[in-house]
Design an enzyme around this catalytic site. Structure first.
Site, PDB file in Angstrom:
ATOM      1  N   HIS A  55       0.846  -1.198   0.000  1.00 34.39           N
ATOM      2  CA  HIS A  55       0.000   0.000   0.000  1.00 34.39           C
ATOM      3  C   HIS A  55       0.883   1.250   0.000  1.00 34.39           C
ATOM      4  O   HIS A  55       1.911   1.288   0.681  1.00 34.39           O
ATOM      5  CB  HIS A  55      -0.907   0.002   1.238  1.00 34.39           C
ATOM      6  CG  HIS A  55      -2.041   0.972   1.120  1.00 34.39           C
ATOM      7  ND1 HIS A  55      -1.853   2.325   1.203  1.00 34.39           N
ATOM      8  CD2 HIS A  55      -3.373   0.783   0.909  1.00 34.39           C
ATOM      9  CE1 HIS A  55      -3.024   2.940   1.051  1.00 34.39           C
ATOM     10  NE2 HIS A  55      -3.964   2.019   0.882  1.00 34.39           N
ATOM     11  N   HIS A  56       0.457   2.287  -0.750  1.00 36.71           N
ATOM     12  CA  HIS A  56       1.283   3.485  -0.875  1.00 36.71           C
ATOM     13  C   HIS A  56       1.428   4.245   0.449  1.00 36.71           C
ATOM     14  O   HIS A  56       2.288   5.108   0.583  1.00 36.71           O
ATOM     15  CB  HIS A  56       0.712   4.415  -1.955  1.00 36.71           C
ATOM     16  CG  HIS A  56       1.769   5.057  -2.792  1.00 36.71           C
ATOM     17  ND1 HIS A  56       3.024   5.382  -2.300  1.00 36.71           N
ATOM     18  CD2 HIS A  56       1.789   5.443  -4.093  1.00 36.71           C
ATOM     19  CE1 HIS A  56       3.743   5.934  -3.252  1.00 36.71           C
ATOM     20  NE2 HIS A  56       3.019   5.992  -4.346  1.00 36.71           N
ATOM     21  N   ALA A  57       0.587   3.928   1.434  1.00 42.64           N
ATOM     22  CA  ALA A  57       0.732   4.562   2.754  1.00 42.64           C
ATOM     23  C   ALA A  57       2.021   4.095   3.427  1.00 42.64           C
ATOM     24  O   ALA A  57       2.562   4.765   4.296  1.00 42.64           O
ATOM     25  CB  ALA A  57      -0.456   4.203   3.641  1.00 42.64           C
ATOM     26  N   ILE A  59       4.878   2.836   1.647  1.00 42.10           N
ATOM     27  CA  ILE A  59       6.058   2.687   0.783  1.00 42.10           C
ATOM     28  C   ILE A  59       6.133   3.832  -0.218  1.00 42.10           C
ATOM     29  O   ILE A  59       5.132   4.420  -0.583  1.00 42.10           O
ATOM     30  CB  ILE A  59       5.980   1.331   0.024  1.00 42.10           C
ATOM     31  CG1 ILE A  59       7.337   0.915  -0.526  1.00 42.10           C
ATOM     32  CG2 ILE A  59       4.944   1.378  -1.079  1.00 42.10           C
ATOM     33  CD1 ILE A  59       7.333  -0.490  -1.084  1.00 42.10           C
ATOM     34  N   ASN A 225       6.184   6.813   3.362  1.00 40.07           N
ATOM     35  CA  ASN A 225       6.114   7.476   2.075  1.00 40.07           C
ATOM     36  C   ASN A 225       6.532   8.929   2.253  1.00 40.07           C
ATOM     37  O   ASN A 225       5.810   9.713   2.843  1.00 40.07           O
ATOM     38  CB  ASN A 225       4.671   7.376   1.569  1.00 40.07           C
ATOM     39  CG  ASN A 225       4.533   7.903   0.157  1.00 40.07           C
ATOM     40  OD1 ASN A 225       5.275   8.789  -0.245  1.00 40.07           O
ATOM     41  ND2 ASN A 225       3.607   7.378  -0.588  1.00 40.07           N
TER      42      ASN A 225
END
Length: 383
Positions: A55-57, A59, A225
């Site tokens: 999940h972009h949260a 990485i 991120n």
């Protein structure tokens, strides 16, 4: 099937796995081992692929590189794994505990906000005065394209690799240009060809959001991120490949100056104050009411550059032969490019909404043709 067939099937499988939502009841990452990549031209027999999805949260491109380093060795000498280290796992917090933590964070936040504002207001004032004096130019007149509507739940994926030395020779033909400039010029040429083919090429240049790593040295290894973004014109409005590279270089230089005038770190700090529930609901409402197709786009696509290691990596004795990247697409931004360098190669990967790009193999060909044109033009210049 033929080697093309297996490669196509791999791209379709990646697109399907990428499109599936993560299981929210588990940690927000998945890793797949994909076997059966036999008889693919240029690959050793019994090759396999590893597809990891986080999940972009949790990485960004920079922390993704660190994960690649953690799952690979520097030599093919593979010995049986040692006993796994003992990892102390946090206990799962109860709902009341989560609420309490959130409240405490909110109490602390106003003071953090004051410090962020104190550090950024002078930078914003400086950028504003430079914009008014015409010293800096923000990107305006971003055209609306097929990539700026609502995205479907379906994805496509394609990737291709080039010789990094050839890309460097291209960028060396324009003084001061970078490998990133060359990659943006290649993508600009590819988008020009693709939209021209569909009779949809706008007169204005398409613009890309280019994430910038804003980690400080002491933040390496912290995960999460930490990115800001700059807007760059890909100069899809310029037919001549060398002229396009020159224009891209001019534009990225200005965008970097614009960003440093405000401070890239400050841009990310501000995003922490927008409650995620609020932005998620706003995005859903915008999607439901079709506002995305009425709003003026800020970008047409994403181009992110993730520099990788220039030495070979191995997993369980097997050499990594290629490294590609997928990215998240969303309403209003349905095309995502990852530029990746590894071991003397530079790859360009594209993830898109299937409805916006039903012909990903054709887009890949546009990328290859754009590279070949730029290479030929730079060689003519050198001669």
């Amino acid at each position: 099937g033929s080697e093309m067939c297996i490669r196509d099937r791999l791209c379709i499988l990646i697109a399907r796995l990428h499109a599936r939502p993560l299981d929210r009841s588990r940690p927000l990452w998945e890793v797949y081992i994909i076997e059966g990549l036999n008889h693919v031209e240029g690959l050793p027999e019994s090759s396999f692929a590893i597809f990891s999805k986080t999940h972009h949260a949790a990485i960004d491109g920079s922390s993704a590189v660190e994960i690649t380093a953690a799952t690979h060795e520097l030599s093919a000498d593979y010995s049986e794994p040692r006993p796994p280290p003992v990892i102390k796992v946090d206990s799962r917090p109860s709902r009341p505990e989560l609420l309490l933590r959130a409240q405490l964070n909110n109490i602390r936040r106003p003071f953090h906000f004051i410090s962020v504002a104190r550090n950024t207001v002078p930078g914003m004032a400086r950028a504003w005065s430079q914009l008014r004096q015409g010293k800096l130019h923000a990107v305006e007149n971003v055209p609306r394209t097929r990539f700026n509507g609502r995205v479907s739940p379906h994805r496509v994926f394609e990737a291709t690799s080039f010789n990094l030395a050839e890309v460097k020779a291209i960028k060396n033909s324009v003084p001061g240009a970078t490998v990133n400039d060359a990659a943006i010029a290649i993508v600009g040429g590819a988008l020009r060809k693709y939209l021209q083919h569909h009779d949809e090429l706008p007169a204005e240049s398409l613009a890309a959001m280019a994430p910038i790593n804003v980690r400080k040295e002491d933040e390496k290894g912290t995960g999460g991120n930490l990115v800001s973004a700059m807007t760059v014109q890909v100069r899809s409005d310029i037919a001549d490949p060398m002229e396009r590279l020159l224009a891209v270089h001019e534009g990225t230089r200005e965008a970097k100056e614009y960003n440093s005038a405000i401070g890239a770190k400050a841009m990310t700090d501000y995003t922490q104050f927008v409650p995620s529930m609020l932005t998620a609901q706003a995005a859903r409402l915008a999607s439901r009411w079709g506002l995305i197709s009425k709003m003026k786009p800020s970008f047409n696509c994403v181009i992110t550059n993730v520099p990788g290691p220039q030495i070979p990596l191995y997993t369980m004795g097997a050499k990594m032969v290629a490294n590609y990247g997928t990215g998240p697409v969303q309403d209003g931004l349905g095309l995502f490019h990852v530029i990746n360098s590894y071991c003397g190669d530079m790859s360009i990967s594209a993830t898109a909404c299937r409805n916006m790009m039903p012909d990903p193999a054709f887009y890949k060909q546009c990328i290859v043709d754009s590279f070949e044109e730029l290479k030929a033009a730079s060689m003519d210049l050198a001669a």
